[in-house]
Design a protein around this motif. Structure first.
Motif, PDB file in Angstrom:
ATOM      1  N   SER A 122     -30.723  50.968  27.447  1.00  0.00           N
ATOM      2  CA  SER A 122     -29.341  50.311  26.854  1.00  0.00           C
ATOM      3  C   SER A 122     -29.900  50.002  25.263  1.00  0.00           C
ATOM      4  CB  SER A 122     -28.798  49.406  27.508  1.00  0.00           C
ATOM      5  OG  SER A 122     -29.729  48.248  27.879  1.00  0.00           O
ATOM      6  N   LEU A 123     -28.741  49.958  24.298  1.00  0.00           N
ATOM      7  CA  LEU A 123     -29.113  49.639  22.948  1.00  0.00           C
ATOM      8  C   LEU A 123     -29.413  48.268  22.911  1.00  0.00           C
ATOM      9  CD1 LEU A 123     -26.586  51.795  21.155  1.00  0.00           C
ATOM     10  CD2 LEU A 123     -28.863  51.843  21.213  1.00  0.00           C
ATOM     11  N   GLU A 124     -30.365  47.734  22.128  1.00  0.00           N
ATOM     12  CA  GLU A 124     -30.551  46.182  21.917  1.00  0.00           C
ATOM     13  C   GLU A 124     -29.311  45.608  21.516  1.00  0.00           C
ATOM     14  OE1 GLU A 124     -34.323  44.093  19.952  1.00  0.00           O
ATOM     15  OE2 GLU A 124     -33.723  45.718  18.878  1.00  0.00           O
ATOM     16  N   GLU A 125     -28.928  44.588  22.170  1.00  0.00           N
ATOM     17  CA  GLU A 125     -27.843  43.844  21.822  1.00  0.00           C
ATOM     18  C   GLU A 125     -27.803  42.776  20.688  1.00  0.00           C
ATOM     19  OE1 GLU A 125     -25.696  42.835  25.290  1.00  0.00           O
ATOM     20  OE2 GLU A 125     -25.360  44.971  25.999  1.00  0.00           O
ATOM     21  N   SER A 126     -29.015  41.940  20.812  1.00  0.00           N
ATOM     22  CA  SER A 126     -29.226  41.035  19.754  1.00  0.00           C
ATOM     23  C   SER A 126     -30.777  40.853  19.575  1.00  0.00           C
ATOM     24  CB  SER A 126     -28.517  39.653  20.401  1.00  0.00           C
ATOM     25  OG  SER A 126     -29.355  39.140  21.622  1.00  0.00           O
ATOM     26  N   ILE A 127     -31.067  39.887  18.550  1.00  0.00           N
ATOM     27  CA  ILE A 127     -32.455  39.777  18.277  1.00  0.00           C
ATOM     28  C   ILE A 127     -32.501  38.151  18.163  1.00  0.00           C
ATOM     29  CG2 ILE A 127     -34.515  39.944  16.768  1.00  0.00           C
ATOM     30  CD1 ILE A 127     -33.258  42.845  15.969  1.00  0.00           C
ATOM     31  N   THR A 128     -33.404  37.516  18.651  1.00  0.00           N
ATOM     32  CA  THR A 128     -33.544  35.999  18.555  1.00  0.00           C
ATOM     33  C   THR A 128     -35.128  35.634  17.987  1.00  0.00           C
ATOM     34  OG1 THR A 128     -32.324  35.702  20.445  1.00  0.00           O
ATOM     35  CG2 THR A 128     -33.665  33.715  19.712  1.00  0.00           C
ATOM     36  N   ILE A 129     -34.932  35.062  16.907  1.00  0.00           N
ATOM     37  CA  ILE A 129     -36.252  34.542  16.244  1.00  0.00           C
ATOM     38  C   ILE A 129     -35.984  33.073  15.942  1.00  0.00           C
ATOM     39  CG2 ILE A 129     -37.581  34.662  14.199  1.00  0.00           C
ATOM     40  CD1 ILE A 129     -36.279  37.575  13.790  1.00  0.00           C
ATOM     41  N   HIS A 130     -36.874  32.053  16.365  1.00  0.00           N
ATOM     42  CA  HIS A 130     -36.692  30.586  16.381  1.00  0.00           C
ATOM     43  C   HIS A 130     -35.421  30.457  17.158  1.00  0.00           C
ATOM     44  CE1 HIS A 130     -40.395  30.066  13.895  1.00  0.00           C
ATOM     45  NE2 HIS A 130     -39.913  30.806  12.865  1.00  0.00           N
ATOM     46  N   GLY A 217     -41.494  42.250  -1.650  1.00  0.00           N
ATOM     47  CA  GLY A 217     -40.301  42.158  -1.193  1.00  0.00           C
ATOM     48  C   GLY A 217     -40.094  41.064  -0.188  1.00  0.00           C
ATOM     49  N   TYR A 218     -39.439  41.131   0.916  1.00  0.00           N
ATOM     50  CA  TYR A 218     -39.250  39.844   1.633  1.00  0.00           C
ATOM     51  C   TYR A 218     -39.385  40.314   3.222  1.00  0.00           C
ATOM     52  CZ  TYR A 218     -36.545  38.231  -2.209  1.00  0.00           C
ATOM     53  OH  TYR A 218     -36.060  37.815  -3.405  1.00  0.00           O
ATOM     54  N   LYS A 219     -39.747  39.298   3.820  1.00  0.00           N
ATOM     55  CA  LYS A 219     -40.060  39.090   5.475  1.00  0.00           C
ATOM     56  C   LYS A 219     -39.569  37.979   5.993  1.00  0.00           C
ATOM     57  CE  LYS A 219     -43.981  38.448   6.907  1.00  0.00           C
ATOM     58  NZ  LYS A 219     -45.632  38.351   7.125  1.00  0.00           N
ATOM     59  N   VAL A 220     -39.444  37.931   7.376  1.00  0.00           N
ATOM     60  CA  VAL A 220     -39.081  36.815   8.433  1.00  0.00           C
ATOM     61  C   VAL A 220     -40.383  36.240   8.513  1.00  0.00           C
ATOM     62  CG1 VAL A 220     -38.348  36.065  10.197  1.00  0.00           C
ATOM     63  CG2 VAL A 220     -36.822  37.781   9.182  1.00  0.00           C
ATOM     64  N   ARG A 221     -40.618  34.874   8.448  1.00  0.00           N
ATOM     65  CA  ARG A 221     -41.913  34.259   8.629  1.00  0.00           C
ATOM     66  C   ARG A 221     -42.407  34.803  10.123  1.00  0.00           C
ATOM     67  NH1 ARG A 221     -43.777  30.693   5.295  1.00  0.00           N
ATOM     68  NH2 ARG A 221     -42.468  29.865   3.471  1.00  0.00           N
ATOM     69  N   ASN A 222     -43.782  34.367  10.243  1.00  0.00           N
ATOM     70  CA  ASN A 222     -43.979  34.963  11.671  1.00  0.00           C
ATOM     71  C   ASN A 222     -43.660  34.009  12.770  1.00  0.00           C
ATOM     72  OD1 ASN A 222     -45.838  36.663  10.557  1.00  0.00           O
ATOM     73  ND2 ASN A 222     -47.616  35.094  10.455  1.00  0.00           N
ATOM     74  N   SER A 223     -43.288  34.627  13.808  1.00  0.00           N
ATOM     75  CA  SER A 223     -42.609  33.842  14.950  1.00  0.00           C
ATOM     76  C   SER A 223     -42.528  34.923  16.082  1.00  0.00           C
ATOM     77  CB  SER A 223     -41.090  33.588  14.657  1.00  0.00           C
ATOM     78  OG  SER A 223     -40.369  34.748  14.285  1.00  0.00           O
ATOM     79  N   ASP A 224     -42.367  34.234  17.244  1.00  0.00           N
ATOM     80  CA  ASP A 224     -41.973  35.038  18.427  1.00  0.00           C
ATOM     81  C   ASP A 224     -40.594  35.731  18.512  1.00  0.00           C
ATOM     82  OD1 ASP A 224     -44.527  34.127  19.473  1.00  0.00           O
ATOM     83  OD2 ASP A 224     -43.578  32.464  20.394  1.00  0.00           O
ATOM     84  N   VAL A 225     -40.442  36.666  18.849  1.00  0.00           N
ATOM     85  CA  VAL A 225     -39.296  37.425  18.912  1.00  0.00           C
ATOM     86  C   VAL A 225     -39.016  37.724  20.237  1.00  0.00           C
ATOM     87  CG1 VAL A 225     -37.751  39.636  18.167  1.00  0.00           C
ATOM     88  CG2 VAL A 225     -39.688  38.607  16.584  1.00  0.00           C
ATOM     89  N   SER A 226     -37.816  37.631  20.767  1.00  0.00           N
ATOM     90  CA  SER A 226     -37.234  38.121  22.026  1.00  0.00           C
ATOM     91  C   SER A 226     -36.074  38.843  22.158  1.00  0.00           C
ATOM     92  CB  SER A 226     -36.908  36.720  22.967  1.00  0.00           C
ATOM     93  OG  SER A 226     -35.929  35.906  22.324  1.00  0.00           O
TER      94      SER A 226
END
Length: 226
Positions: A122-130, A217-226
């Motif tokens: 199934s398609l990914e519904e959300s991405i959580t960072i911090h 360019g830009y990036k999201v700072r290193n973190s755990d992604v769920s």
């Protein structure tokens, strides 16, 4: 939805990419089969749209190669070939569906949605960072459950960074995905957009959630992604 469009026809490719982006899809547009294979190895696309006749490698070759590598993305063939044998050949190569040129754009969207529903994953519904969660269905950003209002372009910018967490997204890619191809928008527009987003998501005493990689360019700072 994250889509790869492989179409060497400049007019059709530009139009299709523009219309898909208007539907809130993230679109990478390539013009030959070799680039389609390369892009697919670097990103997990929800749907890949393949023109049958392309330079570098035709759509049939691309489809077979992707499936042999275990790529599970939905694949939609777009072609002028309408013979029964061609349709069977395309589907047997690993494609999920087939649409014949010329076609109505609404039909393409319907087929993309149908492919997405049929995929086992199934398609990914959300991405959580911090403490931030980005909903890919409602296009909302929440922080500890509280909704942060975003404009369309602010959402597009964050979705690109969230999907590519820990990776630098170049300014060129951001411009193409947010403002479209061949845009005359000022180079400062991206920096202004980032400034507006930071005002909404940065909190006092906490380093900026969005990292500027100078000159790139830009990036999201290193973190755990769920």
């Amino acid at each position: 939805m994250n889509i790869l469009l492989a179409e060497d026809d400049e007019r059709l490719g530009k139009l299709a990419a523009h219309l898909l982006q208007k539907e809130f899809h993230q679109v990478d547009w390539v013009k030959n089969g070799s680039d389609a294979i390369s892009y697919s190895s670097l990103c997990d696309y929800d749907v890949i749209i393949l023109d049958w006749m392309m330079p570098g490698a035709d759509g049939l070759t691309v489809c077979k190669k992707l499936r042999s590598r275990g790529v599970k993305s939905g694949i939609l063939f777009v072609t002028a070939k309408d013979a029964k044998d061609d349709i069977i050949l395309g589907l047997d190569s690993g494609a999920d569906d087939y649409i014949v040129k010329p076609f109505e754009f609404d039909e393409m969207l319907a087929r993309i949605r149908a492919i997405s529903r049929r995929k086992e994953k199934s398609l990914e519904e959300s991405i959580t960072i911090h403490d931030f969660t980005l909903s890919l269905n409602s296009h909302e950003l929440t922080h500890k459950g509280v909704v942060i209002d975003l404009t369309k372009k602010e959402y597009q910018f964050l979705e690109i960074l969230f999907r590519n967490c820990n990776q630098v997204v170049t300014r060129e890619v951001l411009f193409e995905r947010i403002w479209g191809f061949d845009t005359d928008i000022s180079d400062n527009a991206l920096d202004a957009l980032v400034k507006l987003v930071r005002k909404k998501i940065d909190f006092a005493g906490i380093p900026s959630f969005i990292q500027n990689v100078r000159g790139i360019g830009y990036k999201v700072r290193n973190s755990d992604v769920s």
